[in-house]
Design an enzyme around this catalytic site. Structure first.
Site, PDB file in Angstrom:
ATOM      1  N   LYS A   1      92.917 -47.673  -1.290  1.00  0.00           N
ATOM      2  CA  LYS A   1      92.762 -48.976  -0.632  1.00  0.00           C
ATOM      3  C   LYS A   1      93.469 -48.836   0.704  1.00  0.00           C
ATOM      4  O   LYS A   1      94.681 -48.608   0.731  1.00  0.00           O
ATOM      5  CB  LYS A   1      93.462 -50.090  -1.430  1.00  0.00           C
ATOM      6  CG  LYS A   1      92.862 -50.405  -2.778  1.00  0.00           C
ATOM      7  CD  LYS A   1      93.661 -51.486  -3.494  1.00  0.00           C
ATOM      8  CE  LYS A   1      93.083 -51.766  -4.868  1.00  0.00           C
ATOM      9  NZ  LYS A   1      93.932 -52.709  -5.648  1.00  0.00           N
TER      10      LYS A   1
ATOM     11  N   GLY B   1      89.317 -52.406  -4.317  1.00  0.00           N
ATOM     12  CA  GLY B   1      89.013 -53.662  -3.626  1.00  0.00           C
ATOM     13  C   GLY B   1      90.176 -54.624  -3.759  1.00  0.00           C
ATOM     14  O   GLY B   1      91.008 -54.485  -4.655  1.00  0.00           O
TER      15      GLY B   1
ATOM     16  N   GLU C   1      93.742 -47.411 -15.139  1.00  0.00           N
ATOM     17  CA  GLU C   1      94.337 -47.575 -13.807  1.00  0.00           C
ATOM     18  C   GLU C   1      95.703 -48.237 -13.925  1.00  0.00           C
ATOM     19  O   GLU C   1      95.853 -49.253 -14.602  1.00  0.00           O
ATOM     20  CB  GLU C   1      93.370 -48.439 -12.974  1.00  0.00           C
ATOM     21  CG  GLU C   1      93.762 -48.615 -11.520  1.00  0.00           C
ATOM     22  CD  GLU C   1      92.757 -49.487 -10.755  1.00  0.00           C
ATOM     23  OE1 GLU C   1      91.649 -49.750 -11.269  1.00  0.00           O
ATOM     24  OE2 GLU C   1      93.087 -49.925  -9.643  1.00  0.00           O
TER      25      GLU C   1
ATOM     26  N   LYS D   1      90.114 -55.856 -16.518  1.00  0.00           N
ATOM     27  CA  LYS D   1      91.566 -55.982 -16.414  1.00  0.00           C
ATOM     28  C   LYS D   1      92.128 -56.072 -17.833  1.00  0.00           C
ATOM     29  O   LYS D   1      91.544 -56.756 -18.689  1.00  0.00           O
ATOM     30  CB  LYS D   1      91.915 -57.253 -15.629  1.00  0.00           C
ATOM     31  CG  LYS D   1      91.459 -57.210 -14.183  1.00  0.00           C
ATOM     32  CD  LYS D   1      92.248 -56.178 -13.390  1.00  0.00           C
ATOM     33  CE  LYS D   1      92.001 -56.330 -11.901  1.00  0.00           C
ATOM     34  NZ  LYS D   1      92.776 -55.343 -11.121  1.00  0.00           N
TER      35      LYS D   1
ATOM     36  N   SER E   1      84.906 -55.270 -10.893  1.00  0.00           N
ATOM     37  CA  SER E   1      86.202 -55.490 -11.537  1.00  0.00           C
ATOM     38  C   SER E   1      86.132 -56.863 -12.190  1.00  0.00           C
ATOM     39  O   SER E   1      85.906 -57.863 -11.502  1.00  0.00           O
ATOM     40  CB  SER E   1      87.302 -55.447 -10.479  1.00  0.00           C
ATOM     41  OG  SER E   1      88.542 -55.759 -11.062  1.00  0.00           O
TER      42      SER E   1
ATOM     43  N   ASP F   1      92.041 -51.571 -16.037  1.00  0.00           N
ATOM     44  CA  ASP F   1      93.098 -51.643 -15.012  1.00  0.00           C
ATOM     45  C   ASP F   1      94.207 -52.560 -15.528  1.00  0.00           C
ATOM     46  O   ASP F   1      93.972 -53.745 -15.779  1.00  0.00           O
ATOM     47  CB  ASP F   1      92.508 -52.195 -13.705  1.00  0.00           C
ATOM     48  CG  ASP F   1      93.523 -52.216 -12.558  1.00  0.00           C
ATOM     49  OD1 ASP F   1      94.694 -51.815 -12.765  1.00  0.00           O
ATOM     50  OD2 ASP F   1      93.135 -52.634 -11.440  1.00  0.00           O
TER      51      ASP F   1
ATOM     52  N   ASP G   1      97.014 -46.800  -8.562  1.00  0.00           N
ATOM     53  CA  ASP G   1      96.666 -47.763  -7.517  1.00  0.00           C
ATOM     54  C   ASP G   1      97.987 -48.175  -6.849  1.00  0.00           C
ATOM     55  O   ASP G   1      98.422 -47.530  -5.885  1.00  0.00           O
ATOM     56  CB  ASP G   1      95.927 -48.955  -8.168  1.00  0.00           C
ATOM     57  CG  ASP G   1      95.624 -50.105  -7.221  1.00  0.00           C
ATOM     58  OD1 ASP G   1      96.004 -50.037  -6.039  1.00  0.00           O
ATOM     59  OD2 ASP G   1      95.006 -51.113  -7.644  1.00  0.00           O
TER      60      ASP G   1
ATOM     61  N   LYS H   1      84.737 -52.279 -14.760  1.00  0.00           N
ATOM     62  CA  LYS H   1      86.189 -52.181 -14.966  1.00  0.00           C
ATOM     63  C   LYS H   1      86.659 -53.518 -15.488  1.00  0.00           C
ATOM     64  O   LYS H   1      86.248 -54.559 -14.966  1.00  0.00           O
ATOM     65  CB  LYS H   1      86.856 -51.830 -13.634  1.00  0.00           C
ATOM     66  CG  LYS H   1      88.272 -52.341 -13.402  1.00  0.00           C
ATOM     67  CD  LYS H   1      88.851 -51.732 -12.115  1.00  0.00           C
ATOM     68  CE  LYS H   1      89.842 -52.667 -11.443  1.00  0.00           C
ATOM     69  NZ  LYS H   1      90.372 -52.106 -10.171  1.00  0.00           N
TER      70      LYS H   1
HETATM   71  O1  OSB Z   1      94.216 -53.835  -8.931  1.00  0.00           O
HETATM   72  O2  OSB Z   1      92.365 -53.299  -8.074  1.00  0.00           O
HETATM   73  C1  OSB Z   1      93.243 -54.148  -8.272  1.00  0.00           C
HETATM   74  C2  OSB Z   1      92.109 -57.550  -6.958  1.00  0.00           C
HETATM   75  C3  OSB Z   1      93.278 -58.002  -6.371  1.00  0.00           C
HETATM   76  C4  OSB Z   1      94.408 -57.225  -6.458  1.00  0.00           C
HETATM   77  C5  OSB Z   1      94.372 -55.993  -7.112  1.00  0.00           C
HETATM   78  C6  OSB Z   1      93.205 -55.517  -7.664  1.00  0.00           C
HETATM   79  C7  OSB Z   1      92.059 -56.328  -7.620  1.00  0.00           C
HETATM   80  C8  OSB Z   1      90.792 -55.970  -8.244  1.00  0.00           C
HETATM   81  C9  OSB Z   1      89.545 -56.577  -7.665  1.00  0.00           C
HETATM   82  O3  OSB Z   1      90.708 -55.266  -9.216  1.00  0.00           O
HETATM   83  C10 OSB Z   1      88.767 -55.596  -6.888  1.00  0.00           C
HETATM   84  C11 OSB Z   1      87.673 -56.254  -6.084  1.00  0.00           C
HETATM   85  O4  OSB Z   1      86.589 -56.426  -6.627  1.00  0.00           O
HETATM   86  O5  OSB Z   1      87.879 -56.588  -4.897  1.00  0.00           O
HETATM   87 MG    MG Z   2      94.052 -51.805  -9.490  1.00  0.00          MG
END
Ligand code: OSB
Ligand code: MG
Length: 370
Positions: free
Chosen positions: A263, A291, A214, A164, A136, A189, A239, A162
């Site tokens: 999660k 994650g 996402e 953001k 991510s 995402d 999510d 992925k």
């Molecule tokens: O939306 O998946 C998410 C991190 C913190 C809060 C929300 C998210 C995330 C990530 C990081 O996308 C995922 C990771 O590598 O731990």
């Molecule tokens: Mg997410």
């Protein structure tokens, strides 16, 4: 197993580099490390993924501490359990606070598996297998900086990228990645940054053949996601919106998503995550493990759960060093050149926190005894 003591420790760990999402920038991770001990002195660990701020979800480290200390820990202290799956039954009266509940349940699972002298994944009904890892990547100051970062992660072997996105940082970065790297497995995402009025903008992403988008809309917007999905060819993955098996079933029933991110923190623990897993698998819905910038403790838990057969897409289960150097565990979680991560072998989650590192990161700690 009889829970004889529970320890709660707030840790503050600096991130290797800031992580930026549509809801803000993080430069450190605050978390609660949960330790459960049984009468024989055996211990299990869990990590509460609530952050210092209520931006990803309404929970914070402070609310989780309050709910753990006042309700969840007293519910289990001094009690005997046949299996860790019975822990959530002691706190059914407590509404919400999924991350607090998950942390204690997951520590209970680690202890339960250690007492059985078996890897956690087997207690969850899975067989250890290499877990496909994706990364991510946060919002970057420029498209060029982002493209360089993607090149590094690809070189490390990761099987899916992925990025953001947020309004104003969506079509351009995706177009640049496609131009430079061709048809790599790619997804975005939004962390709830858009509204239905942005449907036309989001539909522009359809041309890039993304694996999924996402959580484009708000966390409570199941019906709006269903309407948006009819206007997009890109599959929507939820999510934030899914915090229980019932919500996941509702989302699938109305077509609010075609893919699910699991999660355990968001869903309130492993028991609820397994219910979502089984539901999605029965309906042929692809799943992947999300994650929350976990330390090696939470990351090990995630890898064990990811061994269940319904996790068919690469997860946000990357190497520790992307976030923490050093990690809380030693050795840290590493990615293999083929882009997979082994499930840590041995009893329980297979790893334990290094005491000096816990002490170094600790800001507050309490121990409760039966
Ligand atoms: O939306 O998946 C998410 C991190 C913190 C809060 C929300 C998210 C995330 C990530 C990081 O996308 C995922 C990771 O590598 O731990
Ligand atoms: Mg997410």
């Amino acid at each position: 197993m009889r829970i004889a003591a529970v320890g709660l420790t707030v840790l503050r760990m600096p991130l290797v580099r800031p992580f930026e999402t549509s809801f803000g920038q993080m430069s450190a991770r605050e978390l609660i490390l949960v330790e459960v001990e049984d009468a024989s002195g055996a211990r299990g660990w869990g990590e509460c993924v609530a952050d210092a701020d209520p931006f990803y979800s309404s929970e914070t480290t402070t609310t989780a501490w309050h709910v753990l200390e006042k309700y969840l820990v007293p519910a289990v202290l001094g009690r005997s359990f046949r299996t860790a799956a019975d822990l959530p039954g002691t706190w059914t009266r407590v509404r919400g606070h999924q991350m607090a509940k998950a942390a204690l349940e997951m520590a209970g699972w680690d202890l339960f598996a250690r007492l059985a002298n078996r890897p956690l994944c087997e207690m969850l009904g899975a067989t250890a297998r290499p877990i496909e890892a994706g990364v991510s990547i946060g919002i970057h100051p420029s498209v060029d900086a982002l493209v360089d970062r993607v090149a590094e992660e690809k070189a490390a072997g990761y099987r899916r990228i992925k990025i953001k996105i947020k309004p104003g940082w969506d079509v351009a970065p995706v177009a640049a990645i496609r131009k430079r790297f061709g048809g790599i497995p790619l997804m975005v995402d939004a962390n709830a940054a858009y509204t239905e009025d942005d449907a036309a903008r989001l539909a522009e992403l359809d041309q890039f053949n993304l694996m999924m988008i996402e959580q484009p809309l708000g966390y409570g917007d199941l019906v709006r996601h269903a309407r948006l999905q009819t206007k997009l060819t890109t599959p929507i993955c939820l999510d934030e919106s899914l915090t229980s098996p019932d919500e996941a079933a509702d989302a699938l029933d109305i077509g609010a998503c075609r893919i699910i991110n699991i999660k355990p923190g968001r869903l309130g623990g492993f028991t609820s995550s397994i219910a979502v897993h089984d539901l999605a698998r029965a309906r042929g819905v692809p799943l992947w493990h999300g994650g929350m910038l976990e330390t090696g403790i939470g990351r090990a838990h995630n890898l064990h759960l990811s061994a269940l057969p319904g996790f068919t897409l690469p997860g946000d289960v990357a190497a520790s060093r992307r976030y923490f150097i050093p990690d809380l565990i030693d050795p840290p979680i590493e990615v293999s050149p083929d882009g997979t991560i082994p499930v840590p072998p041995g009893p329980g989650i297979g790893v334990t926190p290094v005491p000096e590192r816990v002490r170094a990161a600790r800001t507050h700690s309490e121990r409760y005894r039966a």
